[in-house]
Design a protein around this motif. Structure first.
Motif, PDB file in Angstrom:
ATOM      1  N   ILE A  25     -82.488 -22.051 -16.925  1.00 42.16           N
ATOM      2  CA  ILE A  25     -83.080 -22.097 -18.261  1.00 42.16           C
ATOM      3  C   ILE A  25     -82.789 -23.443 -18.916  1.00 42.16           C
ATOM      4  CG2 ILE A  25     -83.055 -21.095 -20.587  1.00 42.16           C
ATOM      5  CD1 ILE A  25     -82.270 -18.431 -19.357  1.00 42.16           C
ATOM      6  N   ALA A  26     -83.863 -24.132 -19.337  1.00 44.06           N
ATOM      7  CA  ALA A  26     -83.700 -25.365 -20.113  1.00 44.06           C
ATOM      8  C   ALA A  26     -83.217 -24.950 -21.497  1.00 44.06           C
ATOM      9  CB  ALA A  26     -85.031 -26.104 -20.181  1.00 44.06           C
ATOM     10  N   PHE A  27     -81.930 -25.134 -21.746  1.00 43.39           N
ATOM     11  CA  PHE A  27     -81.272 -24.543 -22.912  1.00 43.39           C
ATOM     12  C   PHE A  27     -80.871 -25.611 -23.922  1.00 43.39           C
ATOM     13  CE2 PHE A  27     -77.650 -22.552 -25.119  1.00 43.39           C
ATOM     14  CZ  PHE A  27     -78.214 -21.333 -25.462  1.00 43.39           C
ATOM     15  N   SER A  28     -81.470 -25.549 -25.117  1.00 43.65           N
ATOM     16  CA  SER A  28     -81.132 -26.517 -26.167  1.00 43.65           C
ATOM     17  C   SER A  28     -80.184 -25.904 -27.192  1.00 43.65           C
ATOM     18  CB  SER A  28     -82.411 -26.979 -26.871  1.00 43.65           C
ATOM     19  OG  SER A  28     -82.988 -25.882 -27.578  1.00 43.65           O
ATOM     20  N   GLY A  29     -80.086 -24.569 -27.172  1.00 42.56           N
ATOM     21  CA  GLY A  29     -79.298 -23.892 -28.204  1.00 42.56           C
ATOM     22  C   GLY A  29     -80.127 -23.517 -29.416  1.00 42.56           C
ATOM     23  N   GLY A  30     -81.413 -23.980 -29.420  1.00 42.71           N
ATOM     24  CA  GLY A  30     -82.316 -23.613 -30.513  1.00 42.71           C
ATOM     25  C   GLY A  30     -82.776 -22.163 -30.356  1.00 42.71           C
ATOM     26  N   LYS A  50     -80.836 -14.319 -10.841  1.00 48.00           N
ATOM     27  CA  LYS A  50     -79.648 -15.157 -11.032  1.00 48.00           C
ATOM     28  C   LYS A  50     -80.017 -16.175 -12.093  1.00 48.00           C
ATOM     29  CE  LYS A  50     -76.286 -18.147  -8.745  1.00 48.00           C
ATOM     30  NZ  LYS A  50     -75.855 -18.779  -7.482  1.00 48.00           N
ATOM     31  N   ILE A  51     -79.236 -16.236 -13.176  1.00 49.27           N
ATOM     32  CA  ILE A  51     -79.587 -17.088 -14.322  1.00 49.27           C
ATOM     33  C   ILE A  51     -78.464 -18.092 -14.607  1.00 49.27           C
ATOM     34  CG2 ILE A  51     -80.110 -17.114 -16.796  1.00 49.27           C
ATOM     35  CD1 ILE A  51     -81.154 -14.244 -16.473  1.00 49.27           C
ATOM     36  N   SER A  52     -78.842 -19.335 -14.814  1.00 48.45           N
ATOM     37  CA  SER A  52     -77.918 -20.362 -15.292  1.00 48.45           C
ATOM     38  C   SER A  52     -78.616 -21.174 -16.380  1.00 48.45           C
ATOM     39  CB  SER A  52     -77.474 -21.288 -14.158  1.00 48.45           C
ATOM     40  OG  SER A  52     -76.625 -20.604 -13.267  1.00 48.45           O
ATOM     41  N   LEU A  53     -77.805 -21.904 -17.177  1.00 41.21           N
ATOM     42  CA  LEU A  53     -78.337 -22.729 -18.267  1.00 41.21           C
ATOM     43  C   LEU A  53     -78.136 -24.207 -17.949  1.00 41.21           C
ATOM     44  CD1 LEU A  53     -76.744 -20.842 -21.314  1.00 41.21           C
ATOM     45  CD2 LEU A  53     -78.893 -20.310 -20.153  1.00 41.21           C
ATOM     46  N   ILE A  54     -79.043 -25.029 -18.448  1.00 38.06           N
ATOM     47  CA  ILE A  54     -78.847 -26.477 -18.376  1.00 38.06           C
ATOM     48  C   ILE A  54     -79.160 -27.072 -19.745  1.00 38.06           C
ATOM     49  CG2 ILE A  54     -81.179 -26.810 -17.403  1.00 38.06           C
ATOM     50  CD1 ILE A  54     -80.009 -29.361 -16.037  1.00 38.06           C
ATOM     51  N   TYR A  55     -78.193 -27.815 -20.278  1.00 37.89           N
ATOM     52  CA  TYR A  55     -78.376 -28.470 -21.574  1.00 37.89           C
ATOM     53  C   TYR A  55     -78.532 -29.968 -21.329  1.00 37.89           C
ATOM     54  CZ  TYR A  55     -77.326 -30.413 -26.173  1.00 37.89           C
ATOM     55  OH  TYR A  55     -77.375 -31.108 -27.352  1.00 37.89           O
ATOM     56  N   LYS A 110     -87.362 -34.860 -15.464  1.00 38.29           N
ATOM     57  CA  LYS A 110     -86.823 -35.497 -14.251  1.00 38.29           C
ATOM     58  C   LYS A 110     -85.460 -34.919 -13.904  1.00 38.29           C
ATOM     59  CE  LYS A 110     -85.774 -40.093 -12.359  1.00 38.29           C
ATOM     60  NZ  LYS A 110     -84.331 -39.948 -12.092  1.00 38.29           N
ATOM     61  N   VAL A 111     -84.594 -34.806 -14.902  1.00 43.07           N
ATOM     62  CA  VAL A 111     -83.254 -34.292 -14.647  1.00 43.07           C
ATOM     63  C   VAL A 111     -83.271 -32.783 -14.375  1.00 43.07           C
ATOM     64  CG1 VAL A 111     -82.547 -33.760 -17.040  1.00 43.07           C
ATOM     65  CG2 VAL A 111     -80.831 -34.496 -15.380  1.00 43.07           C
ATOM     66  N   LEU A 112     -84.197 -32.068 -15.003  1.00 42.96           N
ATOM     67  CA  LEU A 112     -84.306 -30.627 -14.752  1.00 42.96           C
ATOM     68  C   LEU A 112     -84.675 -30.369 -13.294  1.00 42.96           C
ATOM     69  CD1 LEU A 112     -86.210 -29.371 -17.948  1.00 42.96           C
ATOM     70  CD2 LEU A 112     -83.831 -28.915 -17.354  1.00 42.96           C
ATOM     71  N   ASN A 113     -85.651 -31.118 -12.782  1.00 41.97           N
ATOM     72  CA  ASN A 113     -86.076 -30.934 -11.390  1.00 41.97           C
ATOM     73  C   ASN A 113     -84.991 -31.343 -10.398  1.00 41.97           C
ATOM     74  OD1 ASN A 113     -88.949 -29.916 -11.030  1.00 41.97           O
ATOM     75  ND2 ASN A 113     -89.266 -31.468 -12.598  1.00 41.97           N
ATOM     76  N   PHE A 121     -82.144 -23.604  -6.780  1.00 41.44           N
ATOM     77  CA  PHE A 121     -82.750 -22.548  -7.611  1.00 41.44           C
ATOM     78  C   PHE A 121     -84.261 -22.551  -7.393  1.00 41.44           C
ATOM     79  CE2 PHE A 121     -79.946 -20.793 -11.201  1.00 41.44           C
ATOM     80  CZ  PHE A 121     -78.841 -20.752 -10.371  1.00 41.44           C
ATOM     81  N   ASP A 122     -84.915 -21.491  -7.847  1.00 45.26           N
ATOM     82  CA  ASP A 122     -86.357 -21.343  -7.612  1.00 45.26           C
ATOM     83  C   ASP A 122     -87.212 -21.888  -8.744  1.00 45.26           C
ATOM     84  OD1 ASP A 122     -86.050 -19.739  -5.153  1.00 45.26           O
ATOM     85  OD2 ASP A 122     -85.189 -18.261  -6.524  1.00 45.26           O
ATOM     86  N   LYS A 123     -86.774 -21.644  -9.994  1.00 47.17           N
ATOM     87  CA  LYS A 123     -87.645 -21.941 -11.126  1.00 47.17           C
ATOM     88  C   LYS A 123     -86.861 -22.479 -12.315  1.00 47.17           C
ATOM     89  CE  LYS A 123     -90.880 -18.313  -9.765  1.00 47.17           C
ATOM     90  NZ  LYS A 123     -91.293 -16.913  -9.987  1.00 47.17           N
ATOM     91  N   ILE A 124     -87.554 -23.310 -13.098  1.00 47.78           N
ATOM     92  CA  ILE A 124     -87.052 -23.760 -14.396  1.00 47.78           C
ATOM     93  C   ILE A 124     -87.821 -22.979 -15.461  1.00 47.78           C
ATOM     94  CG2 ILE A 124     -86.893 -25.696 -16.012  1.00 47.78           C
ATOM     95  CD1 ILE A 124     -87.063 -27.525 -13.440  1.00 47.78           C
ATOM     96  N   ALA A 125     -87.111 -22.379 -16.396  1.00 47.98           N
ATOM     97  CA  ALA A 125     -87.767 -21.644 -17.487  1.00 47.98           C
ATOM     98  C   ALA A 125     -87.568 -22.418 -18.780  1.00 47.98           C
ATOM     99  CB  ALA A 125     -87.179 -20.237 -17.618  1.00 47.98           C
ATOM    100  N   THR A 126     -88.665 -22.709 -19.462  1.00 45.60           N
ATOM    101  CA  THR A 126     -88.584 -23.419 -20.743  1.00 45.60           C
ATOM    102  C   THR A 126     -88.977 -22.482 -21.877  1.00 45.60           C
ATOM    103  OG1 THR A 126     -90.864 -24.237 -20.765  1.00 45.60           O
ATOM    104  CG2 THR A 126     -89.241 -25.540 -19.545  1.00 45.60           C
ATOM    105  N   GLY A 127     -88.559 -22.846 -23.092  1.00 44.59           N
ATOM    106  CA  GLY A 127     -88.751 -21.965 -24.245  1.00 44.59           C
ATOM    107  C   GLY A 127     -89.988 -22.258 -25.074  1.00 44.59           C
TER     108      GLY A 127
END
Length: 466
Positions: A25-30, A50-55, A110-113, A121-127
């Motif tokens: 998850i692309a996580f900004s905290g918003g 399986k879930i992880s966060l990336i800030y 770029k950094v997310l990929n 991981f399989d997928k990036i989820a954005t909000g």
């Protein structure tokens, strides 16, 4: 809450998320990314996720330390792993001569990929939410765009998914308020220095004065544009069928919203554009019109027609005479074969079923009537015993509303101690007291045999007879 349930149901149908997915998850905290985390957590057990966060720290705000503290605490409180990446957006933009808005986006993805590949991981989820999608369309319109640009933000692009794209911002905020969940408020969103912020803060409030529901209206347009284009850019079978359905509604002077058209269409047709084989349905179209669907098709009727047909009928069949039933069937009774030969008149546009009585129990102290079906009606079938008429009609796939107009032919005795006998369910099912024969065989029976004839207009849907 019902709206939430519908959107989660639609998310399941979209197949954005699949069993066993590992999602970053692309996580900004918003509020959007916090809500996204809780939504995926709700589906975690069901889909074995399986879930992880990336800030991603863009280093553009003075108070970024507060954000870092929040996301780290959120990670600990919710027992989810978080990865923190630092970017120098200003240096990148200066070097590549890009705007801060565009440069931040390029570096972020770029950094997310890169992290996705590193973690396997399989997928990036954005909000991205519904408001973001509408903003994107308006932004592209103002800059100039083709029809392709009107498709908005894709729900899926390669390994990036956007599960909350159909949730409005206000829905997200209200949910977080309800569960008393904190989130980061980005004060730069309130500044109108950037084009998107200007659209959000200045343009949208003006749109709201014209139509408070404008975001959903624009989103409906985005959905329709996406719907009409498959991966080859051609109209698929389902969209062609939908165009035909819309044309059918227009030809019948039906004026309803696109949302209601969608609701009706997806209730009637499957993913291949085939009419669903799930019985009868009715939809109120307004202006005194009703769309009725059965196993064989659909039609639009006036409410007056529906009310007229709901009137119960009861007819006594006189010997050697015919009665008409709802302008689509005829039922005739003949005392003997000679009278049949003398009085029966065959119409060209009717198909006939001929029945001969097995016993001479029809007398002056009985009469044959035709009536509507009633609850609890049963018929004695040869070798099968008594069966519920309702069950027989359901098995024959006769729609609920049509069942009410199927003629029930019954022998009624004057002696109330005698039980009345249901002889036939129209030309669909026959009791053990009558026998179906061919017209050419009538001459082989005794003259005293009584005959029942049921006619059906040939344009009616044919039902397999037994």
């Amino acid at each position: 809450m019902n709206n939430f349930k519908e959107k989660i149901r639609d998310l399941r149908k979209s197949e954005l998320i699949k069993k066993g997915d590992k999602i970053l998850i692309a996580f900004s905290g918003g509020p959007d990314s916090v809500f996204l985390f809780f939504l995926l957590s709700f589906l975690k057990k069901e889909y074995e996720l399986k879930i992880s966060l990336i800030y991603v720290n863009h280093n553009l705000r003075d108070d970024v330390e507060n954000d870092l503290e929040f996301v780290e605490n959120f990670s600990k409180e919710n027992k989810v792993k978080i990865f923190i990446e630092n970017l120098d957006v200003l240096e990148y933009c200066k070097k590549n001569k890009k705007s801060v808005e565009l440069g931040a986006r390029e570096l972020r993805y770029k950094v997310l990929n890169e992290k996705l590949k590193e973690l396997n991981f399989d997928k990036i989820a954005t909000g991205h939410n519904l408001d973001d999608n509408v903003e994107t369309l308006v932004f592209r319109l103002l800059r100039g765009t083709s029809v392709k640009g009107l498709k908005g933000i894709p729900a899926k692009r390669e390994n990036i998914i956007r599960p909350i794209l159909q949730f409005e911002k206000i829905e997200i905020l209200n949910y977080l308020k309800k569960i008393d969940q904190n989130y980061i408020v980005d004060y730069t969103n309130n500044e109108s220095n950037y084009s998107r912020n200007y659209i959000r803060n200045e343009v949208f409030p003006m749109f709201s004065k014209i139509n408070k529901n404008f975001k959903n209206k624009v989103n409906d347009l985005i959905l329709e544009i996406n719907e009409r284009e498959n991966k080859f850019g051609k109209i698929n079978v389902k969209n062609k069928k939908k165009d035909e359905f819309v044309k059918f509604l227009n030809e019948n002077d039906v004026e309803i919203s696109r949302k209601k058209i969608d609701q009706i269409f997806y209730s009637l047709f499957d993913n291949f554009g085939n009419l669903k084989n799930d019985g009868e349905k009715e939809f109120n179209l307004g202006k005194n019109k009703i769309l009725k669907k059965n196993y064989f098709g659909y039609k639009i009727v006036e409410n007056e027609e529906k009310n007229l047909k709901n009137q119960k009928k009861f007819e006594i069949i006189k010997k050697n005479q015919s009665i008409e039933w709802y302008n689509s069937k005829t039922i005739s009774f003949f005392e003997n074969i000679l009278e049949f030969d003398n009085f029966f008149v065959e119409k060209k546009d009717f198909k006939y079923t001929f029945l001969i009585f097995e016993d001479n129990f029809v007398s002056d102290k009985s009469k044959i009537i035709v009536r509507n079906r009633e609850n609890g009606d049963r018929i004695w079938l040869r070798n099968l015993g008594q069966k519920k008429i309702k069950k027989i009609l359901i098995d024959k796939k006769i729609s609920k509303s049509e069942r009410e107009f199927v003629p029930i032919v019954e022998l009624v005795f004057e002696d109330e101690k005698k039980e009345n006998i249901i002889l036939t369910i129209s030309d669909i099912k026959f009791s053990k007291f009558v026998k179906k024969i061919f017209k050419t065989d009538i001459k082989n029976f005794k003259n005293s045999n009584k005959i029942l004839v049921i006619g059906r207009k040939k344009w009616q849907t044919e039902i397999k007879m037994t």
